[in-house]
Design a protein around this motif. Structure first.
Motif, PDB file in Angstrom:
ATOM      1  N   SER A 170       0.832  -1.194   0.000  1.00  0.00           N
ATOM      2  CA  SER A 170       0.000   0.000   0.000  1.00  0.00           C
ATOM      3  C   SER A 170       0.871   1.252   0.000  1.00  0.00           C
ATOM      4  CB  SER A 170      -0.913  -0.003   1.232  1.00  0.00           C
ATOM      5  OG  SER A 170      -1.521   1.259   1.408  1.00  0.00           O
ATOM      6  N   SER A 171       0.420   2.276  -0.707  1.00  0.00           N
ATOM      7  CA  SER A 171       1.189   3.516  -0.787  1.00  0.00           C
ATOM      8  C   SER A 171       1.278   4.224   0.563  1.00  0.00           C
ATOM      9  CB  SER A 171       0.559   4.457  -1.818  1.00  0.00           C
ATOM     10  OG  SER A 171      -0.777   4.780  -1.453  1.00  0.00           O
ATOM     11  N   SER A 172       0.392   3.871   1.486  1.00  0.00           N
ATOM     12  CA  SER A 172       0.403   4.504   2.813  1.00  0.00           C
ATOM     13  C   SER A 172       1.278   3.748   3.809  1.00  0.00           C
ATOM     14  CB  SER A 172      -1.017   4.593   3.358  1.00  0.00           C
ATOM     15  OG  SER A 172      -1.574   3.302   3.534  1.00  0.00           O
ATOM     16  N   THR A 173       1.764   2.577   3.438  1.00  0.00           N
ATOM     17  CA  THR A 173       2.587   1.768   4.336  1.00  0.00           C
ATOM     18  C   THR A 173       4.054   2.101   4.150  1.00  0.00           C
ATOM     19  OG1 THR A 173       1.006  -0.063   4.239  1.00  0.00           O
ATOM     20  CG2 THR A 173       3.230  -0.585   4.988  1.00  0.00           C
ATOM     21  N   LEU A 191       5.434  -1.308  14.323  1.00  0.00           N
ATOM     22  CA  LEU A 191       4.975   0.063  14.068  1.00  0.00           C
ATOM     23  C   LEU A 191       4.150   0.158  12.790  1.00  0.00           C
ATOM     24  CD1 LEU A 191       8.232   2.027  15.021  1.00  0.00           C
ATOM     25  CD2 LEU A 191       6.108   1.876  16.345  1.00  0.00           C
ATOM     26  N   GLY A 192       3.933  -0.985  12.141  1.00  0.00           N
ATOM     27  CA  GLY A 192       3.099  -1.013  10.947  1.00  0.00           C
ATOM     28  C   GLY A 192       3.853  -0.961   9.644  1.00  0.00           C
ATOM     29  N   MET A 193       5.163  -1.054   9.691  1.00  0.00           N
ATOM     30  CA  MET A 193       5.946  -1.010   8.449  1.00  0.00           C
ATOM     31  C   MET A 193       5.968  -2.378   7.771  1.00  0.00           C
ATOM     32  SD  MET A 193       9.291   1.350   9.162  1.00  0.00           S
ATOM     33  CE  MET A 193       9.181   2.882  10.114  1.00  0.00           C
ATOM     34  N   CYS A 194       6.138  -2.349   6.464  1.00  0.00           N
ATOM     35  CA  CYS A 194       6.475  -3.546   5.705  1.00  0.00           C
ATOM     36  C   CYS A 194       7.993  -3.649   5.743  1.00  0.00           C
ATOM     37  CB  CYS A 194       5.980  -3.418   4.268  1.00  0.00           C
ATOM     38  SG  CYS A 194       6.705  -4.619   3.126  1.00  0.00           S
ATOM     39  N   VAL A 195       8.514  -4.750   6.294  1.00  0.00           N
ATOM     40  CA  VAL A 195       9.952  -4.864   6.526  1.00  0.00           C
ATOM     41  C   VAL A 195      10.553  -5.984   5.694  1.00  0.00           C
ATOM     42  CG1 VAL A 195      11.761  -5.118   8.254  1.00  0.00           C
ATOM     43  CG2 VAL A 195       9.589  -4.063   8.889  1.00  0.00           C
ATOM     44  N   GLU A 228       3.691 -13.380  14.137  1.00  0.00           N
ATOM     45  CA  GLU A 228       3.338 -12.341  15.113  1.00  0.00           C
ATOM     46  C   GLU A 228       2.424 -11.284  14.498  1.00  0.00           C
ATOM     47  OE1 GLU A 228       6.988 -10.803  16.709  1.00  0.00           O
ATOM     48  OE2 GLU A 228       7.772 -12.801  17.139  1.00  0.00           O
ATOM     49  N   GLY A 229       2.029 -11.517  13.251  1.00  0.00           N
ATOM     50  CA  GLY A 229       1.126 -10.584  12.583  1.00  0.00           C
ATOM     51  C   GLY A 229       1.806  -9.441  11.877  1.00  0.00           C
ATOM     52  N   LEU A 230       3.112  -9.564  11.655  1.00  0.00           N
ATOM     53  CA  LEU A 230       3.864  -8.488  11.026  1.00  0.00           C
ATOM     54  C   LEU A 230       4.019  -8.751   9.532  1.00  0.00           C
ATOM     55  CD1 LEU A 230       6.694  -8.119  13.705  1.00  0.00           C
ATOM     56  CD2 LEU A 230       4.415  -7.087  13.675  1.00  0.00           C
ATOM     57  N   ASP A 231       4.211  -7.673   8.772  1.00  0.00           N
ATOM     58  CA  ASP A 231       4.456  -7.785   7.331  1.00  0.00           C
ATOM     59  C   ASP A 231       5.963  -7.860   7.137  1.00  0.00           C
ATOM     60  OD1 ASP A 231       4.597  -7.700   4.605  1.00  0.00           O
ATOM     61  OD2 ASP A 231       3.430  -5.857   4.363  1.00  0.00           O
ATOM     62  N   ARG A 254      13.718  -6.205  -6.439  1.00  0.00           N
ATOM     63  CA  ARG A 254      12.486  -6.780  -5.893  1.00  0.00           C
ATOM     64  C   ARG A 254      11.701  -5.747  -5.088  1.00  0.00           C
ATOM     65  NH1 ARG A 254      11.851 -11.453  -1.250  1.00  0.00           N
ATOM     66  NH2 ARG A 254       9.665 -10.988  -0.829  1.00  0.00           N
ATOM     67  N   ILE A 255      12.401  -4.974  -4.250  1.00  0.00           N
ATOM     68  CA  ILE A 255      11.717  -3.946  -3.460  1.00  0.00           C
ATOM     69  C   ILE A 255      11.072  -2.919  -4.373  1.00  0.00           C
ATOM     70  CG2 ILE A 255      12.038  -2.099  -1.756  1.00  0.00           C
ATOM     71  CD1 ILE A 255      14.355  -3.800  -0.593  1.00  0.00           C
ATOM     72  N   ASP A 256      11.766  -2.572  -5.434  1.00  0.00           N
ATOM     73  CA  ASP A 256      11.221  -1.623  -6.406  1.00  0.00           C
ATOM     74  C   ASP A 256       9.941  -2.173  -7.023  1.00  0.00           C
ATOM     75  OD1 ASP A 256      10.852   0.444  -8.205  1.00  0.00           O
ATOM     76  OD2 ASP A 256      12.541  -0.118  -9.481  1.00  0.00           O
ATOM     77  N   GLU A 257       9.969  -3.427  -7.427  1.00  0.00           N
ATOM     78  CA  GLU A 257       8.814  -4.031  -8.083  1.00  0.00           C
ATOM     79  C   GLU A 257       7.623  -4.191  -7.133  1.00  0.00           C
ATOM     80  OE1 GLU A 257      11.289  -6.749 -11.351  1.00  0.00           O
ATOM     81  OE2 GLU A 257      10.478  -7.665  -9.513  1.00  0.00           O
ATOM     82  N   GLU A 258       7.885  -4.513  -5.880  1.00  0.00           N
ATOM     83  CA  GLU A 258       6.803  -4.785  -4.935  1.00  0.00           C
ATOM     84  C   GLU A 258       6.319  -3.543  -4.199  1.00  0.00           C
ATOM     85  OE1 GLU A 258       8.117  -9.393  -3.837  1.00  0.00           O
ATOM     86  OE2 GLU A 258       7.930  -7.890  -2.247  1.00  0.00           O
ATOM     87  N   ALA A 259       7.221  -2.621  -3.910  1.00  0.00           N
ATOM     88  CA  ALA A 259       6.852  -1.462  -3.095  1.00  0.00           C
ATOM     89  C   ALA A 259       6.994  -0.132  -3.825  1.00  0.00           C
ATOM     90  CB  ALA A 259       7.682  -1.439  -1.810  1.00  0.00           C
ATOM     91  N   GLY A 260       7.910  -0.072  -4.785  1.00  0.00           N
ATOM     92  CA  GLY A 260       8.077   1.147  -5.552  1.00  0.00           C
ATOM     93  C   GLY A 260       8.895   2.225  -4.893  1.00  0.00           C
TER      94      GLY A 260
END
Length: 254
Positions: free
Chosen positions: A3-6, A29-33, A53-56, A76-82
């Motif tokens: 998500s663009s907000s993550t 803290l809600g980040m995609c790591v 643990e419910g984390l991304d 990969r990070i570019d393709e998945e998260a931008g």
């Protein structure tokens, strides 16, 4: 896709120790790591653990001494998260604590490959992604032992070593001093971009590198790196901060 907000983070050496603890706290803290790790089985195990643990959390194979693996991770990070919002250069190594006169050139070279050149390789590879973030953060995990000021004076402001005592470890200490210089150099280049670049001494944490003789847990050692990774837009850049039990940590001399 993310998500663009993550907010999106990459932590190197994230399959164990301080790196995994940093990843866990950023994920909480809600980040995609993205969990950068050389060892695929350990990286996947860390991913399963944090996801449970419910984390991304997403394992990405990344050997900081291998430019091709770093490039593939960035792709990969570019393709998945931008984009990338946080980079924590945590992966580190060091040889046995032998006197400088008994330390081989090869050992110094091996340590610098990970602790210095690896940081430059990863940072340059993902910097285009960090530039897309409205508030990019780079955190380099250094050490008090990299401070030239305290080494010359043989003093430790954290109180771990008594006055007149400062470990003399050629490969590790000089690599962290070089990493501190790398930190300042990137911070100066990026001052007008909104990307903040800082170094952290997490304290004497029980990890593999010290045979788990440290007095802090990895979770405690992760606190200041996470603090610097989540600085506000008015936060500092080109600083060196240590864990000392206070809310904002102790500002160290370079």
């Amino acid at each position: 896709m993310t998500s663009s907000s993550t907010r999106v983070a990459l932590v190197t050496g994230a399959n164990k120790g301080i790196g995994r603890a940093v990843a866990r706290q950023l994920g909480a803290l809600g980040m995609c790591v993205y969990l950068g790790a050389r060892n695929e089985s350990r990286g996947q195990a860390a991913e399963r653990e944090l996801c449970a643990e419910g984390l991304d959390a997403r394992f990405v194979r990344l050997d900081v001494t291998d430019e091709s693996s770093v490039a593939l991770a960035a792709k990969r990070i570019d393709e998945e998260a931008g984009r990338l919002d946080v980079l924590v250069n945590n992966a580190g190594t060091g040889g046995p604590p032998t006197p400088p006169s008994q330390t081989s050139t090869d050992q110094v070279r091996r340590t610098f490959e990970t602790n210095v050149f690896g940081v430059v390789t990863v940072t340059n590879a993902v910097l285009p992604l960090l530039r897309r973030s409205p508030s990019g953060r780079i955190v380099n995990v250094s050490s008090l032992l990299g401070s030239l000021a305290y080494a010359a004076e043989r003093t430790d402001p954290t109180g771990l070593f008594p006055p007149g005592v400062f470990p003399v470890v050629l490969d590790y200490n000089t690599s962290k001093a070089a990493l501190n210089a790398v930190t300042i150099t990137y911070a100066n280049e990026l001052r007008d971009t909104g990307i903040l670049v800082n170094a952290v001494s997490p304290g004497f944490v029980a990890t593999d590198i010290n045979e788990h003789r440290g007095i802090l847990t990895p979770e405690q050692g992760a606190r200041i790196p996470v603090l610097l990774a989540t600085l506000g837009d008015d936060g500092p850049t080109a600083t060196f901060v240590s864990e000392d039990g206070t809310a904002t940590g102790l500002r160290l001399a370079w």
